[in-house]
Design a protein around this motif. Sequence first.
Motif, mmCIF file in Angstrom:
data_model
loop_
_atom_site.group_PDB
_atom_site.id
_atom_site.type_symbol
_atom_site.label_atom_id
_atom_site.label_comp_id
_atom_site.label_asym_id
_atom_site.label_seq_id
_atom_site.Cartn_x
_atom_site.Cartn_y
_atom_site.Cartn_z
ATOM 1 N N TYR A 165 -8.199 6.010 -9.033
ATOM 2 C CA TYR A 165 -8.912 4.705 -8.715
ATOM 3 C C TYR A 165 -7.731 3.793 -7.785
ATOM 4 O O TYR A 165 -8.164 3.077 -7.071
ATOM 5 C CB TYR A 165 -9.674 4.101 -9.859
ATOM 6 N N ASP A 166 -6.581 3.753 -8.623
ATOM 7 C CA ASP A 166 -5.849 2.823 -7.815
ATOM 8 C C ASP A 166 -5.088 3.346 -6.536
ATOM 9 O O ASP A 166 -4.979 2.577 -5.431
ATOM 10 C CB ASP A 166 -4.400 2.958 -8.795
ATOM 11 N N ALA A 192 0.668 -1.270 -0.076
ATOM 12 C CA ALA A 192 -0.106 -0.175 0.116
ATOM 13 C C ALA A 192 0.816 1.088 -0.036
ATOM 14 O O ALA A 192 0.414 2.116 -0.689
ATOM 15 C CB ALA A 192 -1.031 -0.016 1.278
ATOM 16 N N ASP A 221 -3.041 7.192 -10.866
ATOM 17 C CA ASP A 221 -4.346 6.864 -11.035
ATOM 18 C C ASP A 221 -5.305 7.278 -9.635
ATOM 19 O O ASP A 221 -5.100 6.364 -8.954
ATOM 20 C CB ASP A 221 -4.685 5.853 -11.565
ATOM 21 N N GLU A 233 -7.225 4.925 -4.539
ATOM 22 C CA GLU A 233 -8.255 4.291 -3.614
ATOM 23 C C GLU A 233 -7.915 3.042 -3.136
ATOM 24 O O GLU A 233 -8.407 2.837 -1.985
ATOM 25 C CB GLU A 233 -9.801 4.762 -4.281
ATOM 26 N N ARG A 234 -7.778 2.197 -4.009
ATOM 27 C CA ARG A 234 -7.399 0.640 -3.869
ATOM 28 C C ARG A 234 -6.258 0.702 -2.866
ATOM 29 O O ARG A 234 -6.345 -0.120 -2.040
ATOM 30 C CB ARG A 234 -7.357 -0.007 -5.274
ATOM 31 N N PHE A 235 -5.115 1.379 -3.144
ATOM 32 C CA PHE A 235 -4.084 1.002 -2.202
ATOM 33 C C PHE A 235 -4.397 1.583 -0.871
ATOM 34 O O PHE A 235 -3.723 1.131 0.379
ATOM 35 C CB PHE A 235 -2.897 1.859 -2.926
ATOM 36 N N GLU A 236 -5.276 2.827 -0.632
ATOM 37 C CA GLU A 236 -5.566 3.383 0.576
ATOM 38 C C GLU A 236 -6.433 1.987 1.379
ATOM 39 O O GLU A 236 -6.401 1.717 2.500
ATOM 40 C CB GLU A 236 -6.593 4.513 0.580
ATOM 41 N N LEU A 237 -7.394 1.287 0.699
ATOM 42 C CA LEU A 237 -8.118 0.265 1.192
ATOM 43 C C LEU A 237 -7.164 -0.911 1.615
ATOM 44 O O LEU A 237 -7.427 -1.416 2.663
ATOM 45 C CB LEU A 237 -9.116 -0.140 0.056
ATOM 46 N N ILE A 238 -6.158 -1.074 0.958
ATOM 47 C CA ILE A 238 -5.218 -2.232 1.158
ATOM 48 C C ILE A 238 -4.521 -1.718 2.571
ATOM 49 O O ILE A 238 -4.343 -2.693 3.584
ATOM 50 C CB ILE A 238 -4.134 -2.406 0.286
ATOM 51 N N ARG A 239 -4.147 -0.411 2.644
ATOM 52 C CA ARG A 239 -3.309 0.209 3.875
ATOM 53 C C ARG A 239 -4.528 -0.061 5.056
ATOM 54 O O ARG A 239 -4.024 -0.650 6.065
ATOM 55 C CB ARG A 239 -3.019 1.483 3.787
ATOM 56 N N SER A 298 1.789 5.701 -7.474
ATOM 57 C CA SER A 298 0.730 5.626 -8.383
ATOM 58 C C SER A 298 -0.082 7.206 -8.770
ATOM 59 O O SER A 298 0.178 7.968 -7.723
ATOM 60 C CB SER A 298 -0.646 4.818 -7.710
#
Length: 205
Positions: free
Chosen positions: A27-28, A16, A25, A30-36, A23
């Motif tokens: 949307y990417d 993350a 993008d 947001e996804r990495f923040e979710l993983i964190r 990153s």
Amino acid sequence: MEPKWLEWAKQLQSIAQAGLTYSKDVYDLERFELIRNISVEMLSLHTNVSETLIKDLFANETGYATPKVDIRCVVFKDNKILMVKENTDGAWALPGGWGDIGLTPSEVAVKEVKAESGFDVKTTKLIGVLDKKCHPHPPSPYHVYKMFIQCEIIGGQPQKGIETSAVEFFAENELPQLSIDRNTESQIKLVFRYLHNPQEPAYFD
């Protein structure tokens, strides 16, 4: 070895952190923040520490994730080893602490011994570099390399520091209660090997 859940949480945090750094993008990101956030939730669930505190301590860094460096100083006198009593847990540890930006490992060792024990030392040998996850420490959110550096007393007097309440030398068979987040009994036994066998090569992992 560290528990699998902790290994996974740290790996997710590392992925993350790199993703949030490099990153572009939205949307990417947001996804990495979710993983964190998932990594923080995992750690909170298994440690009963609040997610807010974990975010401050565990998920607050940017850039490519790399191990932290902990310097531990090995000082022998009359076949005994120098240890300091830590204020945080009332247990004993080799003098030391996190590596400082701008200082070499030797400079950190000299500074930490003086601050925590009152002794002036010079560094003489790298005993080893140990990966904390390979040794019986309590679980830690950080991936840590521990550098054990042998030092020789050249002056000073025993004196407690801001973070320490006592300074003593201990024989190998008379070790006190250890601050195992900082050093384990097996690590103390390891460094005594270098007192008895000074030509032994540096230990790693």
